[in-house]
Design a protein around this motif. Structure first.
Motif, mmCIF file in Angstrom:
data_model
loop_
_atom_site.group_PDB
_atom_site.id
_atom_site.type_symbol
_atom_site.label_atom_id
_atom_site.label_comp_id
_atom_site.label_asym_id
_atom_site.label_seq_id
_atom_site.Cartn_x
_atom_site.Cartn_y
_atom_site.Cartn_z
ATOM 1 N N THR A 79 62.295 21.980 28.712
ATOM 2 C CA THR A 79 61.690 21.171 29.771
ATOM 3 C C THR A 79 60.726 20.143 29.192
ATOM 4 O O THR A 79 60.727 18.978 29.609
ATOM 5 N N TRP B 7 65.381 17.823 37.141
ATOM 6 C CA TRP B 7 66.432 18.671 37.712
ATOM 7 C C TRP B 7 67.808 18.029 37.551
ATOM 8 O O TRP B 7 68.787 18.716 37.311
ATOM 9 N N GLU C 266 68.930 18.783 34.098
ATOM 10 C CA GLU C 266 69.252 20.206 33.966
ATOM 11 C C GLU C 266 70.542 20.567 34.701
ATOM 12 O O GLU C 266 71.340 21.366 34.204
ATOM 13 N N ILE D 227 67.794 26.890 42.121
ATOM 14 C CA ILE D 227 66.339 27.045 42.146
ATOM 15 C C ILE D 227 65.978 28.518 42.274
ATOM 16 O O ILE D 227 65.118 29.033 41.551
ATOM 17 N N ASP E 11 67.662 31.117 41.461
ATOM 18 C CA ASP E 11 68.055 31.866 40.269
ATOM 19 C C ASP E 11 67.281 31.446 39.019
ATOM 20 O O ASP E 11 67.614 31.857 37.905
ATOM 21 N N ASP E 12 66.268 30.614 39.188
ATOM 22 C CA ASP E 12 65.450 30.116 38.065
ATOM 23 C C ASP E 12 66.267 29.396 37.004
ATOM 24 O O ASP E 12 65.953 29.443 35.810
ATOM 25 N N LYS E 13 67.302 28.721 37.425
ATOM 26 C CA LYS E 13 68.118 27.944 36.483
ATOM 27 C C LYS E 13 67.521 26.550 36.287
ATOM 28 O O LYS E 13 67.884 25.854 35.345
ATOM 29 N N SER F 229 63.856 24.186 36.168
ATOM 30 C CA SER F 229 62.419 24.302 35.883
ATOM 31 C C SER F 229 61.625 24.243 37.178
ATOM 32 O O SER F 229 61.952 23.486 38.088
ATOM 33 N N ALA F 230 60.566 25.028 37.236
ATOM 34 C CA ALA F 230 59.694 25.026 38.407
ATOM 35 C C ALA F 230 58.929 23.706 38.472
ATOM 36 O O ALA F 230 58.486 23.171 37.447
ATOM 37 N N ASN G 41 55.556 23.643 36.835
ATOM 38 C CA ASN G 41 55.609 23.598 35.368
ATOM 39 C C ASN G 41 55.863 22.180 34.872
ATOM 40 O O ASN G 41 55.290 21.751 33.870
#
Length: 122
Positions: free
Chosen positions: A3, A29, A32, A52, A54-56, A58-59, A62
């Motif tokens: 990231t 995003w 990604e 989102i 599934d945490d695939k 980045s937040a 962050n």
């Protein structure tokens, strides 16, 4: 690609992303999502929400933290609003904290709090 590397690359390439966290997040995003093998024109909202969840991806918070840190360390990555935020918003925050008696010192060396412990035998 991590990231931090994506954010650095995007900030170097586009000045419009330096002051807009939502636009920066969307671009991160996008990179990604492409890296995961999806076509941006064909991905559905459901697919996006699942990525989102599934945490695939980045937040967003962050991405914002990374941007802040990179801009703090690298002047050439700062946007037009950076100096305003650092100078005026920070001063306003300090004044508010002084009013609430939460923040009373301008010198960080004076920020130490004294904690008193009293030991009693049980």
């Amino acid at each position: 690609m991590k990231t931090k590397e994506i954010v650095l690359d995007l900030l170097q390439r586009s000045t419009s992303l330096r002051d807009n966290d939502n636009r920066l997040t969307a671009n991160v995003w996008s990179v990604e999502i492409k890296a995961l093998g999806y076509n941006l024109k064909e991905i559905t909202a459901t697919d996006l929400l699942q990525l989102i969840a599934d945490d695939k991806l980045s937040a967003a918070n962050n991405i914002k933290r990374i941007r802040c840190k990179l801009q703090q360390e690298n002047e050439h990555l700062r946007g037009d609003k950076y100096e305003y935020k650092q100078r005026f918003v920070q001063d306003r925050w300090r004044k508010e904290m002084r009013k609430k008696e939460i923040y009373t010192f301008d010198n960080p060396k004076e920020w130490e709090t004294k904690i008193h412990f009293e030991c009693k035998d049980i």
